[in-house]
Design an enzyme around this catalytic site. Structure first.
Site, mmCIF file in Angstrom:
data_model
loop_
_atom_site.group_PDB
_atom_site.id
_atom_site.type_symbol
_atom_site.label_atom_id
_atom_site.label_comp_id
_atom_site.label_asym_id
_atom_site.label_seq_id
_atom_site.Cartn_x
_atom_site.Cartn_y
_atom_site.Cartn_z
ATOM 1 N N SER A 1 -6.987 -9.299 6.206
ATOM 2 C CA SER A 1 -6.144 -9.611 7.583
ATOM 3 C C SER A 1 -5.698 -10.865 7.508
ATOM 4 O O SER A 1 -5.677 -11.453 8.585
ATOM 5 C CB SER A 1 -7.531 -9.711 8.560
ATOM 6 O OG SER A 1 -8.156 -8.309 8.692
ATOM 7 N N HIS B 1 -8.741 -2.981 -6.225
ATOM 8 C CA HIS B 1 -8.610 -3.110 -4.645
ATOM 9 C C HIS B 1 -9.705 -1.858 -4.125
ATOM 10 O O HIS B 1 -9.965 -0.868 -4.604
ATOM 11 C CB HIS B 1 -7.228 -2.774 -4.162
ATOM 12 C CG HIS B 1 -7.124 -2.926 -2.504
ATOM 13 N ND1 HIS B 1 -7.532 -2.240 -1.842
ATOM 14 C CD2 HIS B 1 -6.523 -4.195 -1.989
ATOM 15 C CE1 HIS B 1 -7.244 -2.988 -0.550
ATOM 16 N NE2 HIS B 1 -6.486 -4.069 -0.768
ATOM 17 N N LYS C 1 0.647 -1.225 0.113
ATOM 18 C CA LYS C 1 -0.020 -0.190 0.036
ATOM 19 C C LYS C 1 0.966 1.285 -0.049
ATOM 20 O O LYS C 1 1.797 1.445 -0.681
ATOM 21 C CB LYS C 1 -1.070 -0.022 0.983
ATOM 22 C CG LYS C 1 -1.665 -1.584 1.110
ATOM 23 C CD LYS C 1 -2.898 -1.259 2.252
ATOM 24 C CE LYS C 1 -3.547 -3.067 2.280
ATOM 25 N NZ LYS C 1 -4.599 -3.003 3.192
ATOM 26 N N GLU D 1 -11.226 -10.785 -1.734
ATOM 27 C CA GLU D 1 -10.634 -9.916 -0.408
ATOM 28 C C GLU D 1 -11.972 -9.135 0.039
ATOM 29 O O GLU D 1 -12.610 -8.109 -0.347
ATOM 30 C CB GLU D 1 -9.579 -8.782 -0.978
ATOM 31 C CG GLU D 1 -9.230 -8.356 0.424
ATOM 32 C CD GLU D 1 -7.931 -7.503 -0.214
ATOM 33 O OE1 GLU D 1 -6.759 -7.448 0.540
ATOM 34 O OE2 GLU D 1 -8.036 -6.687 -1.174
ATOM 35 N N GLY E 1 -7.866 -5.194 7.180
ATOM 36 C CA GLY E 1 -7.404 -4.600 8.408
ATOM 37 C C GLY E 1 -8.229 -4.478 9.651
ATOM 38 O O GLY E 1 -7.725 -3.739 10.495
#
Length: 233
Positions: A192, A91, A10, A155, A161
């Protein structure tokens, strides 16, 4: 195909951190059979950095046009010239992208010789409404290119997170949905992923890899995750 481990840095890490990280990874690569893809910020993309054969570099986005007046953007051809072989697309942290734009980016990436990792996944509201499969199937139809090689990253947005991860059965069910649309393309899981859960995730049926966020920034922690995968495979 070897188990695919993708590190999405990121907007983290400097060029010096990246070079140091790759150096350590090169030293350990002889003991690793998994395929490793490191996706740093654009400013750290490698140029002429030396990589062992099971390590590849990816980017975190590209534009669907090859060139033009698109301030702040970068093209797939530019990434290819920098030594990238992979690119993460769609994303959820990249807000306001449409499914159509993600599909165009994927097609352009493939045309330019990159291997796209295309993200799909439901938000918390979708999950609580039991619409996960419906949402993911629609995203597959809207985002995935018809031709070319690519990987799909499941995802779930609510898992990113948060430390929360779907059950193995829930992930396996979504993989089945994706593969029913994509003719058995490779599917990886992101959201995660950590040292604490990687052993459990490695047991999921038909899972081809993982997409790791913050847990990939520390080399020792990342290496331990890789070692856990190696034990499972």
């Amino acid at each position: 195909m070897s188990f695919l481990i993708v590190a999405n840095w990121k907007m983290n890490g400097t060029r010096s951190l990246f070079v140091n990280f790759i150096g350590k990874l090169n030293d350990k690569s002889n003991e690793i059979t998994s395929k490793l893809v490191i996706c740093p910020p654009f400013t750290s993309l490698p140029g002429n950095i030396e990589l062992n054969s099971n390590i590849s570099i990816g980017a975190q986005n590209c534009h669907y046009k090859k060139s033009g007046s698109y301030t702040g953007e970068i093209s797939a051809e530019m990434l290819k010239e920098l030594g990238c072989t992979y690119v993460i697309l769609g994303h959820s942290e990249r807000t306001h992208e449409t499914n159509g734009e993600i599909k165009l980016k994927s097609e352009t990436a493939i045309e330019s010789g990159l291997h796209p990792i295309i993200c799909v996944g439901e938000n918390l509201e979708d999950r609580e409404s039991s619409k996960t499969k419906e949402v993911v199937e629609y995203q597959c139809k809207s985002r995935l290119p018809i031709h070319g090689e690519y990987t799909v990253a499941y995802e779930p947005i609510w898992a990113i997170g948060t430390g929360h991860v779907p059950s193995n059965n829930a992930i396996a069910e979504v993989i089945e949905v994706i593969q029913s649309y994509t003719s058995k393309k490779h599917v990886i899981y992101g959201g995660s992923v950590s040292l604490e859960n990687i052993e459990n995730l490695s047991n999921i049926l038909n899972l081809s890899g993982v997409l790791i966020g913050s847990a990939s920034l520390d080399f020792d922690r990342f290496h331990k995750i890789v070692q856990q995968v190696e034990k499972a495979y």
